[in-house]
Design a protein around this motif. Structure first.
Motif, PDB file in Angstrom:
ATOM      1  N   SER A  87       0.684  -1.275   0.013  1.00 34.77           N
ATOM      2  CA  SER A  87      -0.118  -0.150   0.060  1.00 34.77           C
ATOM      3  C   SER A  87       0.924   1.214  -0.040  1.00 34.77           C
ATOM      4  CB  SER A  87      -0.903  -0.017   1.255  1.00 34.77           C
ATOM      5  OG  SER A  87      -0.168  -0.162   2.430  1.00 34.77           O
ATOM      6  N   CYS A  90       2.144   1.513  -3.590  1.00 32.72           N
ATOM      7  CA  CYS A  90       1.268   2.118  -4.327  1.00 32.72           C
ATOM      8  C   CYS A  90       0.816   3.641  -4.099  1.00 32.72           C
ATOM      9  CB  CYS A  90      -0.303   1.170  -4.258  1.00 32.72           C
ATOM     10  SG  CYS A  90       0.020  -0.431  -4.957  1.00 32.72           S
ATOM     11  N   SER A  91       0.445   4.047  -3.010  1.00 33.58           N
ATOM     12  CA  SER A  91       0.417   5.363  -2.655  1.00 33.58           C
ATOM     13  C   SER A  91       1.358   6.283  -3.127  1.00 33.58           C
ATOM     14  CB  SER A  91       0.095   5.449  -1.182  1.00 33.58           C
ATOM     15  OG  SER A  91      -0.048   6.776  -0.733  1.00 33.58           O
ATOM     16  N   ASN A  94       1.170   6.552  -6.952  1.00 43.01           N
ATOM     17  CA  ASN A  94      -0.139   7.319  -7.269  1.00 43.01           C
ATOM     18  C   ASN A  94       0.147   8.819  -7.049  1.00 43.01           C
ATOM     19  OD1 ASN A  94      -2.881   8.619  -5.981  1.00 43.01           O
ATOM     20  ND2 ASN A  94      -3.303   7.173  -8.109  1.00 43.01           N
ATOM     21  N   THR A 101      -3.977   4.397 -13.033  1.00 43.95           N
ATOM     22  CA  THR A 101      -5.163   3.574 -12.141  1.00 43.95           C
ATOM     23  C   THR A 101      -4.799   2.220 -12.013  1.00 43.95           C
ATOM     24  OG1 THR A 101      -6.185   3.087 -14.220  1.00 43.95           O
ATOM     25  CG2 THR A 101      -7.024   5.033 -13.399  1.00 43.95           C
ATOM     26  N   CYS A 103      -2.427   0.841 -10.150  1.00 39.50           N
ATOM     27  CA  CYS A 103      -2.171   0.655  -8.864  1.00 39.50           C
ATOM     28  C   CYS A 103      -3.135   0.308  -7.735  1.00 39.50           C
ATOM     29  CB  CYS A 103      -1.248   1.821  -7.973  1.00 39.50           C
ATOM     30  SG  CYS A 103       0.527   1.606  -8.458  1.00 39.50           S
ATOM     31  N   GLU A 104      -4.222   1.183  -8.217  1.00 38.56           N
ATOM     32  CA  GLU A 104      -5.723   0.883  -7.585  1.00 38.56           C
ATOM     33  C   GLU A 104      -6.253  -0.401  -7.822  1.00 38.56           C
ATOM     34  OE1 GLU A 104      -8.799   4.230  -6.390  1.00 38.56           O
ATOM     35  OE2 GLU A 104      -9.122   3.520  -8.461  1.00 38.56           O
ATOM     36  N   ARG A 105      -5.930  -0.841  -8.999  1.00 34.22           N
ATOM     37  CA  ARG A 105      -6.618  -2.189  -9.277  1.00 34.22           C
ATOM     38  C   ARG A 105      -5.715  -3.387  -8.803  1.00 34.22           C
ATOM     39  NH1 ARG A 105      -9.061  -2.118 -14.729  1.00 34.22           N
ATOM     40  NH2 ARG A 105      -8.955   0.031 -15.533  1.00 34.22           N
ATOM     41  N   LEU A 281      -5.906   7.243  -4.129  1.00 29.47           N
ATOM     42  CA  LEU A 281      -6.496   5.652  -4.280  1.00 29.47           C
ATOM     43  C   LEU A 281      -7.872   5.495  -3.432  1.00 29.47           C
ATOM     44  CD1 LEU A 281      -2.887   3.955  -3.588  1.00 29.47           C
ATOM     45  CD2 LEU A 281      -4.210   4.329  -5.922  1.00 29.47           C
ATOM     46  N   SER A 282      -8.774   4.863  -3.721  1.00 25.91           N
ATOM     47  CA  SER A 282      -9.862   4.564  -3.076  1.00 25.91           C
ATOM     48  C   SER A 282      -9.980   3.424  -1.999  1.00 25.91           C
ATOM     49  CB  SER A 282     -10.885   4.170  -4.036  1.00 25.91           C
ATOM     50  OG  SER A 282     -12.322   4.034  -3.445  1.00 25.91           O
ATOM     51  N   LYS A 285     -12.728   0.805  -3.037  1.00 21.18           N
ATOM     52  CA  LYS A 285     -12.286  -0.234  -4.230  1.00 21.18           C
ATOM     53  C   LYS A 285     -11.266  -1.317  -3.828  1.00 21.18           C
ATOM     54  CE  LYS A 285     -12.893   2.718  -8.165  1.00 21.18           C
ATOM     55  NZ  LYS A 285     -12.325   3.606  -9.193  1.00 21.18           N
ATOM     56  N   TYR A 286     -10.474  -0.931  -2.659  1.00 21.41           N
ATOM     57  CA  TYR A 286      -9.567  -1.754  -2.062  1.00 21.41           C
ATOM     58  C   TYR A 286     -10.167  -2.779  -1.302  1.00 21.41           C
ATOM     59  CZ  TYR A 286      -6.001  -3.803   1.079  1.00 21.41           C
ATOM     60  OH  TYR A 286      -5.148  -4.250   1.983  1.00 21.41           O
TER      61      TYR A 286
END
Length: 307
Positions: A87, A90-91, A94, A101, A103-105, A281-282, A285-286
């Motif tokens: 995380s 990914c953060s 981002n 998008t 990383c969010e996936r 990042l959401s 969605k995570y």
């Protein structure tokens, strides 16, 4: 909209007041939970993650990657270093690449338990002695590969994993890009400071949810099976230990434990929320992807054991 916000604020205030009442009326339970969480953080999380956080930050400062290489590094490091490195990476990516998008996936599938945790904790359980360790490892990491391949296939159909050659894809921990000729002491100092902040924040979440798990056990409203599952959903380390102690078949223990491990628990969700709060990042969605990942892991485990 205002009513929803007001209702949410009221619920948060009621929860905080309830938690305060519980702590002052059952202080010994809070003490046991906090001690358990601190032991977990100090003996397993801190020595396993802190060096990885520092080295990862230094590498990303010294060797800026292109987009495809950045994704490969994030995936590899996230899987092998474990929560919450996936995380964090990914953060950071981002924050420096607002239009991406991918990383969010993939964050839910790479922000997982490390191989060290799997080998030193899960494989040491009583239930694990009834199975080939290779089978358990396959059940844990095969779903990771499956979900990553699916997301990669979908993403590549939407947009290619390329960047113009003049762009840099990733900079770590909100540190501005530093050339390799710059002072390495500055890079190391920034990496250590950011890693300390992240690992302390992580410890706070672990202690908090270890206390919640201890209260669930002490209150004992539900039977042992549901209590163990609820603790696993809350905080996986204590929950997994409780499941392993149940008088049920080893096969069922394996399904519950590996599914819980894939979901990660509310504790790791809150940790992740804390790590990505400066990015776009959401967390919704995570959580959605984590639930799917847990179901896929459960299906894989059932197939491996019973078919």
């Amino acid at each position: 909209m205002k009513n929803k916000i007001l209702s949410k604020n009221i619920l948060i205030k009621l929860a905080a007041a309830f938690a305060f009442i519980i702590i002052i009326t059952m202080p010994q339970t809070a003490f046991k939970g906090a001690l358990s969480g601190l032991n977990l953080w100090a003996n397993i999380i801190l020595p396993g993650l802190f060096p990885a956080m520092i080295i990862s930050s230094c590498l990303l400062s010294l060797f800026p990657f292109g987009k495809s290489a950045s994704y490969l590094y994030i995936i590899t490091t996230g899987i092998f270093c474990g929560y919450p490195i996936g995380s964090i990476l990914c953060s950071n990516y981002n924050i420096n690449n607002k239009d991406e998008t991918f990383c969010e996936r993939i964050m839910a599938y790479i922000n997982i338990s490390s191989p060290s945790f799997v080998m030193n904790y899960i494989l040491s359980m009583t239930f694990a002695k009834d199975f080939n360790p290779v089978l358990i490892i396959i059940c844990i990491y095969l779903p990771v590969a499956e979900m990553l391949l699916i997301q990669l296939f979908i993403y590549k159909k939407e947009k290619p994993l390329t960047l113009p050659p003049h762009k840099t894809a990733i900079n770590p921990n909100n540190i501005k890009s530093i050339n390799t000729s710059s002072n390495f002491n500055e890079i190391l100092d920034n990496s250590i400071w950011t890693s300390i902040n992240n690992v302390l924040k992580l410890g706070g979440y672990i202690v908090l949810f270890a206390c919640i798990c201890r209260y669930i056990i002490e209150i004992g409203v539900l039977d042992e099976l549901f209590t163990s599952i609820l603790c696993s959903v809350t905080e996986i380390t204590n929950g997994i230990s409780l499941v392993d102690s149940l008088c049920i078949s080893s096969e069922l223990k394996m399904v519950i434990i590996l599914t819980s491990n894939a979901f990660g628990g509310l504790s790791t969700i809150m940790q992740t929320m804390g790590m990505i709060n400066k990015s776009s990042l959401s967390i919704k969605k995570y959580i959605y992807h984590k639930i799917i990942f847990a179901l896929v892991t459960m299906a894989n485990t059932i197939f491996m054991i019973y078919v």
